[in-house]
Write a protein that holds these residues in place. Sequence first.
Motif, short mmCIF file in Angstrom:
data_model
loop_
_atom_site.label_atom_id
_atom_site.label_comp_id
_atom_site.label_asym_id
_atom_site.label_seq_id
_atom_site.Cartn_x
_atom_site.Cartn_y
_atom_site.Cartn_z
N LEU A 138 0.81 -1.21 -0.08
CA LEU A 138 -0.05 0.10 0.01
C LEU A 138 0.74 1.25 -0.10
O LEU A 138 0.48 2.23 -0.55
CB LEU A 138 -0.88 0.02 1.23
N PRO A 139 1.88 1.26 0.65
CA PRO A 139 2.75 2.73 0.49
C PRO A 139 3.19 2.82 -0.77
O PRO A 139 3.36 4.18 -1.09
CB PRO A 139 4.00 2.34 1.70
N MET A 140 3.65 1.91 -1.51
CA MET A 140 4.25 2.04 -2.83
C MET A 140 3.05 2.36 -3.73
O MET A 140 3.08 3.38 -4.48
CB MET A 140 4.89 0.80 -3.23
N ILE A 141 2.03 2.03 -3.47
CA ILE A 141 0.64 2.32 -4.25
C ILE A 141 0.10 3.74 -3.87
O ILE A 141 -0.09 4.45 -4.85
CB ILE A 141 -0.42 1.34 -4.05
N VAL A 142 0.24 4.07 -2.80
CA VAL A 142 -0.09 5.70 -2.46
C VAL A 142 0.97 6.51 -3.19
O VAL A 142 0.52 7.52 -3.89
CB VAL A 142 -0.08 5.76 -0.92
N ALA A 143 2.15 6.35 -3.05
CA ALA A 143 3.02 6.91 -3.78
C ALA A 143 2.93 7.08 -5.15
O ALA A 143 3.05 8.10 -5.77
CB ALA A 143 4.62 6.32 -3.31
N ARG A 144 2.87 5.94 -5.78
CA ARG A 144 2.50 5.93 -7.28
C ARG A 144 1.42 6.84 -7.52
O ARG A 144 1.43 7.54 -8.83
CB ARG A 144 2.40 4.50 -7.68
N ARG A 145 0.57 6.74 -6.91
CA ARG A 145 -1.11 7.20 -7.30
C ARG A 145 -1.30 8.84 -6.86
O ARG A 145 -1.99 9.62 -7.52
CB ARG A 145 -2.06 6.59 -7.11
N LYS A 146 -0.43 9.05 -5.72
CA LYS A 146 -0.64 10.48 -5.28
C LYS A 146 0.47 11.16 -5.26
O LYS A 146 0.18 12.56 -5.27
CB LYS A 146 -1.00 10.19 -3.71
N LEU A 147 1.81 10.82 -5.25
CA LEU A 147 2.88 11.67 -5.43
C LEU A 147 3.59 11.74 -6.83
O LEU A 147 4.01 12.60 -7.37
CB LEU A 147 3.86 11.17 -4.38
N TRP A 148 3.50 10.66 -7.77
CA TRP A 148 4.25 10.61 -9.20
C TRP A 148 3.39 11.04 -9.99
O TRP A 148 1.98 10.99 -9.97
CB TRP A 148 4.74 9.26 -9.36
N PRO A 149 3.88 11.50 -11.24
CA PRO A 149 2.96 11.94 -12.31
C PRO A 149 2.16 10.67 -12.83
O PRO A 149 2.72 9.57 -12.78
CB PRO A 149 3.76 12.41 -13.46
N ALA A 150 0.97 10.94 -13.28
CA ALA A 150 0.40 9.78 -14.05
C ALA A 150 0.91 9.05 -15.12
O ALA A 150 1.42 9.95 -15.90
CB ALA A 150 -1.23 10.29 -14.26
N PRO A 151 0.70 7.90 -15.28
CA PRO A 151 1.44 7.24 -16.30
C PRO A 151 0.95 7.77 -17.96
O PRO A 151 -0.31 8.04 -17.99
CB PRO A 151 1.28 6.01 -16.41
N ALA A 152 1.68 7.84 -18.77
CA ALA A 152 1.00 8.27 -20.27
C ALA A 152 0.00 7.06 -20.85
O ALA A 152 -0.82 7.51 -21.51
CB ALA A 152 2.16 8.38 -21.38
N GLY A 153 0.12 5.75 -20.36
CA GLY A 153 -0.73 4.97 -20.71
C GLY A 153 -2.14 4.84 -20.07
O GLY A 153 -3.03 4.06 -20.52
N GLY A 154 -2.34 5.72 -19.13
CA GLY A 154 -3.82 5.88 -18.79
C GLY A 154 -3.74 5.15 -16.99
O GLY A 154 -3.35 5.69 -16.19
N SER A 155 -4.02 3.89 -17.15
CA SER A 155 -4.28 3.04 -15.96
C SER A 155 -2.93 2.42 -15.42
O SER A 155 -1.97 2.44 -16.02
CB SER A 155 -5.28 1.98 -15.97
N ASP A 156 -2.90 1.69 -14.33
CA ASP A 156 -1.60 1.19 -13.83
C ASP A 156 -1.90 -0.38 -14.38
O ASP A 156 -1.03 -1.27 -14.11
CB ASP A 156 -1.69 0.88 -12.40
N VAL A 157 -2.91 -0.69 -15.17
CA VAL A 157 -2.87 -2.21 -15.93
C VAL A 157 -1.84 -2.12 -16.86
O VAL A 157 -2.27 -1.66 -18.06
CB VAL A 157 -4.47 -2.58 -16.29
N GLN A 158 -0.71 -2.79 -16.60
CA GLN A 158 0.53 -2.84 -17.70
C GLN A 158 1.50 -3.76 -17.12
O GLN A 158 1.55 -4.25 -16.13
CB GLN A 158 0.87 -1.20 -17.84
#
Length: 248
Positions: free
Chosen positions: A188-208
Amino acid sequence: MRLVRMEEAEFSKLAATEDRMWYFRGLHALVEWRLASAFPGATAEVLDCGCGTGGLIRRMAAVHPQWRWTGVDLSPLACTFARERTTARICEGSAMALPFDSNRFDAVVLADVLYHLDDDRKALGECHRVLRPGGCVVVNVPAHPWLWSYHDVAVHGRRRYRRAEVIEKLNAAGFTESKATHWNSLLLPMIVARRKLWPAPAGGSDVQSCSPAVEALGRAALAIERSCLRAGGRFPFGSSIFASALRP
């Protein structure tokens, strides 16, 4: 037109990644655990409600051929993928008006489906209707409204859930023995950082597709969590909520 292209892109990514991505492997393992505890060695008629591109059916059919699967999804594109990837009966239809007779199935699985629906209570009522008495419903939903992010927008989510809310909605639909736990907790800490602190991915979702290191970390973390859950443990936090209940 943009929405259609987004849907096509997300379903294409899902079909390409769900057989191997750590998250889907972990989710499918939880579903298998719950169904195997309900039907140990027995045949069962199971509905994958909101089957998407058929990844869950594909994996379960390989390890439990005695379970007879039916899939239903509102998206014609998803149904096309599911028919190409499985031998199950795949129907086009809405979770809020299931195209099946009452008392038809031994189990219904809603894997990250209620999240997309305008009326999740109606969908749970439909699942209750098509289940046989004593049948079980298995539900997975994204957790924590505060975790809403670009990912939820990209996959057309409607809401994220609290654990008590999931239990309340299952009970209101007529189910009993409702149980729910958070999971995907260690990451969860990594997921929070990815979705709240880092820029959104160019591909849209995290399904990749993920790197081998991330895949190994995700699989190891979820394997530890499954061991805890099978021993009777529960997690008070996590990116998802896994629940089950019975039709009395």
